[in-house]
Design a protein around this motif. Structure first.
Motif, PDB file in Angstrom:
ATOM      1  N   ASP A 157      -5.249  -7.082   7.641  1.00  0.00           N
ATOM      2  CA  ASP A 157      -5.690  -5.685   7.708  1.00  0.00           C
ATOM      3  C   ASP A 157      -4.616  -4.779   7.118  1.00  0.00           C
ATOM      4  OD1 ASP A 157      -8.024  -6.428   8.898  1.00  0.00           O
ATOM      5  OD2 ASP A 157      -7.424  -5.862  10.929  1.00  0.00           O
ATOM      6  N   VAL A 158      -5.009  -3.901   6.206  1.00  0.00           N
ATOM      7  CA  VAL A 158      -4.066  -2.988   5.566  1.00  0.00           C
ATOM      8  C   VAL A 158      -4.625  -1.569   5.667  1.00  0.00           C
ATOM      9  CG1 VAL A 158      -3.352  -4.793   3.954  1.00  0.00           C
ATOM     10  CG2 VAL A 158      -5.068  -3.122   3.240  1.00  0.00           C
ATOM     11  N   VAL A 159      -3.765  -0.596   5.403  1.00  0.00           N
ATOM     12  CA  VAL A 159      -4.198   0.793   5.292  1.00  0.00           C
ATOM     13  C   VAL A 159      -3.873   1.303   3.899  1.00  0.00           C
ATOM     14  CG1 VAL A 159      -4.025   1.355   7.744  1.00  0.00           C
ATOM     15  CG2 VAL A 159      -2.019   1.619   6.291  1.00  0.00           C
ATOM     16  N   ALA A 173       3.970   2.495   9.819  1.00  0.00           N
ATOM     17  CA  ALA A 173       3.292   1.253   9.438  1.00  0.00           C
ATOM     18  C   ALA A 173       4.289   0.101   9.296  1.00  0.00           C
ATOM     19  CB  ALA A 173       2.530   1.468   8.128  1.00  0.00           C
ATOM     20  N   ARG A 174       5.460   0.407   8.747  1.00  0.00           N
ATOM     21  CA  ARG A 174       6.460  -0.649   8.566  1.00  0.00           C
ATOM     22  C   ARG A 174       6.943  -1.181   9.908  1.00  0.00           C
ATOM     23  NH1 ARG A 174       9.281   2.079   5.455  1.00  0.00           N
ATOM     24  NH2 ARG A 174       8.297   1.415   3.536  1.00  0.00           N
ATOM     25  N   VAL A 178       2.391  -3.369   9.354  1.00  0.00           N
ATOM     26  CA  VAL A 178       1.122  -3.126   8.667  1.00  0.00           C
ATOM     27  C   VAL A 178       1.403  -2.757   7.217  1.00  0.00           C
ATOM     28  CG1 VAL A 178      -0.919  -1.636   8.567  1.00  0.00           C
ATOM     29  CG2 VAL A 178      -0.025  -2.377  10.788  1.00  0.00           C
ATOM     30  N   ASP A 179       0.777  -3.451   6.293  1.00  0.00           N
ATOM     31  CA  ASP A 179       0.972  -3.148   4.878  1.00  0.00           C
ATOM     32  C   ASP A 179       0.261  -1.857   4.500  1.00  0.00           C
ATOM     33  OD1 ASP A 179       2.535  -5.345   4.380  1.00  0.00           O
ATOM     34  OD2 ASP A 179       0.894  -6.592   3.633  1.00  0.00           O
ATOM     35  N   ALA A 204     -10.893  -7.772  -2.922  1.00  0.00           N
ATOM     36  CA  ALA A 204     -10.876  -8.929  -3.827  1.00  0.00           C
ATOM     37  C   ALA A 204      -9.683  -9.838  -3.569  1.00  0.00           C
ATOM     38  CB  ALA A 204     -10.866  -8.439  -5.284  1.00  0.00           C
ATOM     39  N   SER A 205      -8.623  -9.262  -3.005  1.00  0.00           N
ATOM     40  CA  SER A 205      -7.438 -10.070  -2.709  1.00  0.00           C
ATOM     41  C   SER A 205      -7.545 -10.812  -1.376  1.00  0.00           C
ATOM     42  CB  SER A 205      -6.192  -9.178  -2.687  1.00  0.00           C
ATOM     43  OG  SER A 205      -6.186  -8.338  -1.538  1.00  0.00           O
ATOM     44  N   GLY A 206      -8.670 -10.654  -0.690  1.00  0.00           N
ATOM     45  CA  GLY A 206      -8.864 -11.351   0.572  1.00  0.00           C
ATOM     46  C   GLY A 206      -8.400 -10.579   1.789  1.00  0.00           C
ATOM     47  N   ARG A 207      -8.024  -9.322   1.599  1.00  0.00           N
ATOM     48  CA  ARG A 207      -7.576  -8.504   2.727  1.00  0.00           C
ATOM     49  C   ARG A 207      -8.647  -7.460   3.066  1.00  0.00           C
ATOM     50  NH1 ARG A 207      -1.951  -6.306   0.681  1.00  0.00           N
ATOM     51  NH2 ARG A 207      -3.214  -6.066  -1.215  1.00  0.00           N
ATOM     52  N   ARG A 208      -8.428  -6.741   4.157  1.00  0.00           N
ATOM     53  CA  ARG A 208      -9.399  -5.758   4.616  1.00  0.00           C
ATOM     54  C   ARG A 208      -8.739  -4.392   4.717  1.00  0.00           C
ATOM     55  NH1 ARG A 208     -12.453  -5.729  10.474  1.00  0.00           N
ATOM     56  NH2 ARG A 208     -10.286  -5.944  11.148  1.00  0.00           N
TER      57      ARG A 208
END
Length: 453
Positions: A157-159, A173-174, A178-179, A204-208
């Protein structure tokens, strides 16, 4: 090679504690590499470096500090607003013992002034939310941490965040691991199509991609404000990409005019927006009171429905238990005193900040208007403007500027995750008197012209 902000800040800290460290008995030492990256966060080190330079050159005019103007506050305000809130509680039928308990005991995790904040949002922003959707936090910074922790459940999970970005958000976030994926801001501001593109790349990179952080009004650091059509298109883009929006609005009261700029939350028809608020600029920073509005419905496996604010209360309870009821009472007293309208309570402040920003922009035009190599933006409000210069504005030059020219500013590269902002300077005009703004820009003009020549 010029010393980086992180290295400079570390040098100051190491010098300050060297004697103390030498007196500690030689036992087990910790390896710095084993500590979390947040301990040696470059962004935090950069801010520490700015503070250290300001402390060493107290006579320098600070076009770096983004804090509110000191002339708006006195310690007597605490007593006055606290008395107003106590009277409010008594008027609601609370006994003296109940008033004391409300102010002096642990309180409800999500706070005791949510109803007043909901009334303020309705009056000032046209945002209609139930009081239970409001969580009162220990400054807006805690609201960011709680929202990030609650939304980002797994390592994929990223923001997303508009870049340049407020370092407090990327730093939060760091700390949480969290990326943050950057969405570049164009010269005219955020492009919703860029948000869609980046969200699709993340998928597309497999993350959300869980949410997008944005400051729609007079952003820190760029000063850019989002036009209303872009706000509407951004909400559509968030729907298309299945994104929540973290809307941060610390400067929305301080436009150059009274033109209405609707909050994203006011335009939100399907609960896409989590609204982050702060009373640091509108009341005073020392209260350390912020809030988040999370009215998104949450459904569990059994079909039970709650509000996201209720679900996030568990996160807050493990961070700060609850926000100081005394600090909440001070802010609550101010809200009651102003009829629950921050706009009404801040008219004088808004005029001051408008005057300062106009003074800053006029002074920049006088100093640099004849040099096409030097440009700047013209924000419609807020505390900040950006000056573009034909040289790298790094920490070494900031120290020269402070020592030899008596003026402080902020390198814009602090607000970028990687490359960007190397030849730009953030200027703030909030904490100064108008004549100090004039003097600061005059000193800055001499510094810049000397570097260019």
């Amino acid at each position: 090679m010029a010393e980086t902000a992180a290295t400079a800040a570390e040098t100051v800290v190491k010098t300050a504690v060297k004697t103390a460290v030498e007196t500690v008995p030689a036992t087990r030492s910790l390896r710095r590499e084993d500590l979390h990256v947040a301990v040696h966060d470059p962004a935090a080190a950069s801010m520490n470096f700015l503070n250290e330079v300001a402390a060493r050159f107290p006579d320098a005019v600070s076009l770096a500090a983004g804090r509110p103007y000191d002339g708006f506050y006195t310690a007597q305000d605490i007593d006055r607003f606290l008395a107003v809130y106590r009277d409010h509680l008594t008027g609601r039928g609370l006994t003296p013992a109940q008033v004391d308990r409300t102010l002096l005991q642990y309180g409800r995790t999500n706070g005791v002034i949510g109803g007043l904040i909901a009334r303020m949002l309705a009056a000032d922003e046209g945002v209609e939310v139930p009081a239970d959707a409001v969580m009162v936090t220990a400054g807006c910074q805690e609201a960011m941490v709680i929202a990030l922790r609650g939304l980002c459940a797994g390592p994929d999970d990223v923001v997303l965040a508009v870049e340049p970005c407020y370092v407090g958000f990327t730093g939060a976030a760091r700390i949480l691991g969290v990326d943050v994926v950057s969405v570049p801001e164009a010269a005219g501001g955020l492009d919703p199509e860029a948000v869609l593109r980046v969200a699709h790349e993340v998928r597309a990179s497999g993350r959300r991609a869980r949410a997008l952080y944005v400051v729609p009004n007079f952003a820190n650091p760029s000063g850019v404000s989002m036009p209303v059509p872009v706000r509407r298109r951004l909400l559509d883009a968030a729907r298309e990409a299945d994104l929540l929006i973290l809307e941060d609005d610390p400067y929305g009261l301080f436009g150059l005019d009274d033109e209405p700029r609707p909050a994203l939350k006011a335009l939100d028809t399907d609960h896409r927006v989590i609204y982050l608020g702060s009373f640091a600029k509108s009341v005073f920073p020392g209260a350390r009171v912020g809030f988040l509005v999370a009215d998104q419905p949450v459904v569990d496996a059994s079909g039970r429905r709650t509000l996201l604010a209720d679900e996030l209360s568990t996160v807050k309870s493990m961070l700060t238990v609850n926000t100081s009821p005394i600090a909440q009472a001070v802010v609550g007293g101010m809200l009651i005193d102003s009829g629950c309208s921050l706009r009404a309570a801040n008219r004088g402040k808004a005029e001051h900040y408008r005057g300062n920003l106009r003074t800053l922009l006029a002074a920049l035009a006088r100093e640099f208007g004849d040099d096409p190599r030097i440009t700047w933006n013209a924000p419609e409000g807020g505390f900040f403007a950006v000056l573009n210069v034909p040289f790298e504005a790094d920490e070494a030059l900031l120290e020269v500027s402070a020592r030899e020219y008596g003026v402080l500013w902020t390198p814009m590269r602090y607000f970028y995750a990687a490359d960007g902002g190397e030849r730009a300077i953030r200027l703030s005009c909030s904490v100064l008197d108008p004549d100090q703004v004039e003097e600061g820009v005059a000193r800055l003009g001499k510094f810049v012209r000397d570097r260019v020549s």
